[in-house]
Scaffold this active site. Sequence first.
Site, mmCIF file in Angstrom:
data_model
loop_
_atom_site.group_PDB
_atom_site.id
_atom_site.type_symbol
_atom_site.label_atom_id
_atom_site.label_comp_id
_atom_site.label_asym_id
_atom_site.label_seq_id
_atom_site.Cartn_x
_atom_site.Cartn_y
_atom_site.Cartn_z
ATOM 1 N N ASN A 25 45.546 30.036 33.922
ATOM 2 C CA ASN A 25 44.803 29.437 32.791
ATOM 3 C C ASN A 25 45.695 28.849 31.702
ATOM 4 O OD1 ASN A 25 45.466 32.105 32.089
ATOM 5 N ND2 ASN A 25 43.881 32.137 30.532
ATOM 6 N N GLY A 69 47.445 38.608 34.454
ATOM 7 C CA GLY A 69 46.439 38.231 35.446
ATOM 8 C C GLY A 69 45.274 39.194 35.382
ATOM 9 N N SER A 70 44.602 39.350 36.501
ATOM 10 C CA SER A 70 43.387 40.170 36.519
ATOM 11 C C SER A 70 43.728 41.661 36.578
ATOM 12 C CB SER A 70 42.561 39.805 37.751
ATOM 13 O OG SER A 70 43.307 40.096 38.917
ATOM 14 N N GLU A 113 49.439 42.366 31.340
ATOM 15 C CA GLU A 113 48.401 41.866 30.416
ATOM 16 C C GLU A 113 47.268 41.350 31.279
ATOM 17 O OE1 GLU A 113 47.986 42.377 27.368
ATOM 18 O OE2 GLU A 113 49.990 43.153 26.942
ATOM 19 N N CYS A 119 41.854 34.704 28.388
ATOM 20 C CA CYS A 119 41.669 36.163 28.412
ATOM 21 C C CYS A 119 41.032 36.626 27.127
ATOM 22 C CB CYS A 119 43.022 36.839 28.610
ATOM 23 S SG CYS A 119 44.259 36.268 27.450
ATOM 24 N N GLN A 136 36.077 29.578 40.946
ATOM 25 C CA GLN A 136 35.802 30.011 39.570
ATOM 26 C C GLN A 136 34.433 29.490 39.104
ATOM 27 O OE1 GLN A 136 37.656 32.266 37.552
ATOM 28 N NE2 GLN A 136 35.686 32.171 36.518
ATOM 29 N N GLU A 167 34.227 40.799 33.286
ATOM 30 C CA GLU A 167 34.819 39.532 32.854
ATOM 31 C C GLU A 167 34.287 38.390 33.734
ATOM 32 O OE1 GLU A 167 39.059 38.778 33.622
ATOM 33 O OE2 GLU A 167 39.208 38.118 31.538
ATOM 34 N N GLU A 197 53.515 41.596 23.994
ATOM 35 C CA GLU A 197 54.148 40.303 24.227
ATOM 36 C C GLU A 197 54.329 39.606 22.886
ATOM 37 O OE1 GLU A 197 53.927 38.728 28.363
ATOM 38 O OE2 GLU A 197 51.823 38.683 27.805
HETATM 39 P P1 NAP Z 1 45.146 36.965 39.321
HETATM 40 O O1 NAP Z 1 44.319 36.567 40.452
HETATM 41 O O2 NAP Z 1 45.305 38.399 39.010
HETATM 42 O O3 NAP Z 1 46.604 36.310 39.586
HETATM 43 C C1 NAP Z 1 47.641 36.440 38.640
HETATM 44 C C2 NAP Z 1 48.974 36.227 39.354
HETATM 45 O O4 NAP Z 1 49.193 37.315 40.251
HETATM 46 C C3 NAP Z 1 48.994 34.961 40.211
HETATM 47 O O5 NAP Z 1 50.268 34.376 40.154
HETATM 48 C C4 NAP Z 1 48.719 35.517 41.598
HETATM 49 O O6 NAP Z 1 49.154 34.701 42.649
HETATM 50 C C5 NAP Z 1 49.520 36.802 41.530
HETATM 51 N N1 NAP Z 1 49.189 37.748 42.588
HETATM 52 C C6 NAP Z 1 48.134 37.751 43.449
HETATM 53 N N2 NAP Z 1 48.230 38.795 44.300
HETATM 54 C C7 NAP Z 1 49.362 39.466 43.988
HETATM 55 C C8 NAP Z 1 50.004 40.627 44.507
HETATM 56 N N3 NAP Z 1 49.499 41.311 45.516
HETATM 57 N N4 NAP Z 1 51.155 41.033 43.932
HETATM 58 C C9 NAP Z 1 51.680 40.354 42.888
HETATM 59 N N5 NAP Z 1 51.112 39.238 42.348
HETATM 60 C C10 NAP Z 1 49.973 38.803 42.895
HETATM 61 O O7 NAP Z 1 44.665 36.261 37.959
HETATM 62 P P2 NAP Z 1 44.258 34.733 37.739
HETATM 63 O O8 NAP Z 1 42.957 34.480 38.417
HETATM 64 O O9 NAP Z 1 45.424 33.859 38.025
HETATM 65 O O10 NAP Z 1 44.057 34.705 36.149
HETATM 66 C C11 NAP Z 1 42.886 35.106 35.520
HETATM 67 C C12 NAP Z 1 43.038 36.514 34.965
HETATM 68 O O11 NAP Z 1 44.170 36.579 34.106
HETATM 69 C C13 NAP Z 1 41.856 36.928 34.096
HETATM 70 O O12 NAP Z 1 41.512 38.263 34.370
HETATM 71 C C14 NAP Z 1 42.402 36.800 32.688
HETATM 72 O O13 NAP Z 1 41.738 37.583 31.727
HETATM 73 C C15 NAP Z 1 43.818 37.209 32.880
HETATM 74 N N6 NAP Z 1 44.657 36.729 31.795
HETATM 75 C C16 NAP Z 1 45.132 37.647 30.896
HETATM 76 C C17 NAP Z 1 45.902 37.222 29.829
HETATM 77 C C18 NAP Z 1 46.445 38.216 28.839
HETATM 78 O O14 NAP Z 1 47.418 37.897 28.161
HETATM 79 N N7 NAP Z 1 45.861 39.402 28.726
HETATM 80 C C19 NAP Z 1 46.204 35.872 29.674
HETATM 81 C C20 NAP Z 1 45.695 34.968 30.608
HETATM 82 C C21 NAP Z 1 44.934 35.403 31.669
HETATM 83 P P3 NAP Z 1 48.119 33.701 43.367
HETATM 84 O O15 NAP Z 1 47.680 32.746 42.311
HETATM 85 O O16 NAP Z 1 48.929 33.108 44.440
HETATM 86 O O17 NAP Z 1 46.980 34.545 43.874
#
Ligand code: NAP
Length: 480
Positions: A151, A227-228, A249, A283, A330, A380, A460
């Site tokens: 994002n 990420g998630s 995070e 997020c 999404q 979420e 962070e």
């Molecule tokens: P995600 O599906 O959890 O992916 C995040 C990252 O993790 C991606 O680079 C993903 O790669 C990687 N990943 C996937 N499987 C993994 C594994 N087994 N081991 C290590 N890494 C792995 O999240 P997203 O859909 O990209 O982002 C949305 C989420 O991020 C939401 O929940 C949002 O709230 C959260 N977010 C949080 C913040 C914060 O600062 N708190 C900021 C922004 C977003 P792939 O893309 O190749 O699957």
Amino acid sequence: MQTYRNYIGGDWVEPSSGNYSEIRNPAQLDEGVGRAPLSGIVDLDQAIAAAAAAFPAWAGRAAPERGRILHKVANIIEGQIDAWAAELTREEGKTRTEARMEVVRAVELFRYFAGEAWRVGGDVLPADTPNTLLYSVRVPLGVVAIITPWNFPLSIPVWKMAPALVMGNTVVIKPASATPIMALRLMGALHEAGLPAGVVNCVTGSGGVLGDALVTDTRIKAVSFTGSYAIGHALYQKTAPRLVRTHLEMGGKNPVIVAADADLDKAVNICVRGGFGLTGQACTATSRVIVDRSIAQEFSARLAAAAQKIVVGPGLTDGVQMGPAVSASQRDIDLAFVEIASEEGATVVAGGTAAEGYGYFVKPTVITGVRRDMRIAQEEVFGPVIGIIEVGDMAEAIAVCNDVAYGLSATIVTNDVRNSIRFAEQAEAGMLKVNQPTAGVSIQAPFGGFKQSGSGMFREMGKGAVEFFTQQKTIYIDGQ
Ligand code: NAP
């Protein structure tokens, strides 16, 4: 369509698989944005080896020298803000204005952390014996792994990478598969700025393929993940046995409390900006509005009217106020949550369907009659969907605010200082705002979540980022 390569050891390297993924504009599906490597473990291994080889020399440089390189990167990006913003919009979908803000943020982050090179010191302490020098310094950790979501394809890589680098670490980054192009573009700027080979390495591809190998490699001394919750939680199980420093995070279910005394125009504006800005794909996006029953009807009508006025479309088109969802999946999640909410008895009063266009557009959605136990109130969505929950008083409002697994950001809209103070004391979130949208952070302030929003030990940005990417060494010198 441009083909990008991994950035390993200062070179642009083909993925060992020979395979690439095609990134398409989520607002214009027939437009290709770029082809990014689908890397394998072999590529990752090369990247970690390059980062490990580069570490001693990079850590041995004077910190201000490292800072000067980050300043150069900032200057390079600043010279091309509009081009970078347009590319970011094409890749992720956010509007040109939002993308521009993200690029400017990346420049500011490089500058802020470059400055830390001249500031981070240690402590000189009183020794227990005469003629003894007792002091502590912060030293780098080694090779750090950075894993980022889609994002904020530019600013999240930068807000992790800039403090890691300036403190003397070397980096392997694995950006999100949906948006790898901006991270690869960033590699170009780092290269141009003269970053030594191997100090940063970027490997793109599936987290499912690369993730475990990256976070369990013994050469990796810290993992910073955004990420998630589901992925972060599983990742933590992998790093814990090695006691590797890990920062997570994760998601949010961020509320805005609208108090009975609130200025309703201000409240609507805060919810629109927090809930529909960035297509709700932040997020810190507002996804729950907790409103006093005495004003709920009037507030809901005004929010629904404001949502219906938002112009949805391709982010590079003039006048567009909200871009598409990043992907078909999404968009489908956004719409599925609307359906679930309806099935559970809530009422859609604005949006709730896909919007027209050759992309993944979703209408800004407002749902009333939400109860705190419904899935739309607990999970979420990560899209432009706001659920309105009515409450009887401030005690109930704060109870609902806290009644979720997440705790990232929360806002109250009120003119009563007593409400503000009570909220500040009782709301369970890492970031609290009074009369400001839930989304939006300052780079000099600690950022991170409570509960399932974050791993909690570190923050962070600001000082927290420096603390995460360093360890303290205490030195006793007997001068006798
Ligand atoms: P995600 O599906 O959890 O992916 C995040 C990252 O993790 C991606 O680079 C993903 O790669 C990687 N990943 C996937 N499987 C993994 C594994 N087994 N081991 C290590 N890494 C792995 O999240 P997203 O859909 O990209 O982002 C949305 C989420 O991020 C939401 O929940 C949002 O709230 C959260 N977010 C949080 C913040 C914060 O600062 N708190 C900021 C922004 C977003 P792939 O893309 O190749 O699957």
